[in-house]
Design a protein around this motif. Sequence first.
Motif: not given
Length: 95
Positions: A76-85, A87-88
């Motif tokens: 879940r942490v990695l999924d959230g960081l991947a989504r952030l990456i 989207s930028r």
Amino acid sequence: MDAALTHLLGFVHANELAAADDAAHNSRQSQEDWWAVSEPLLERALDPERYPLAGRVGSEVGGHHPDTIWTFGLQRVLDGLARLIVSRPAPEATL
């Protein structure tokens, strides 16, 4: 990047602390002894008719191996960081 790394390391650190606490607790008290003391308290606090979902979740989660919980949380942490990456916008290359 620093904040993302800090968040990931915080997750890892919190899980390691929890594992160390569990190990220390388990060395002092068996699972059977813990349940003998805790089960009556949990039954009083969580009325299954009033909180049926809590009872189902608790019994289901109680059967999971810590590695399963670790893997789920880390994903879940990695999924959230991947989504952030994703989207930028990409940084502009500078020479």
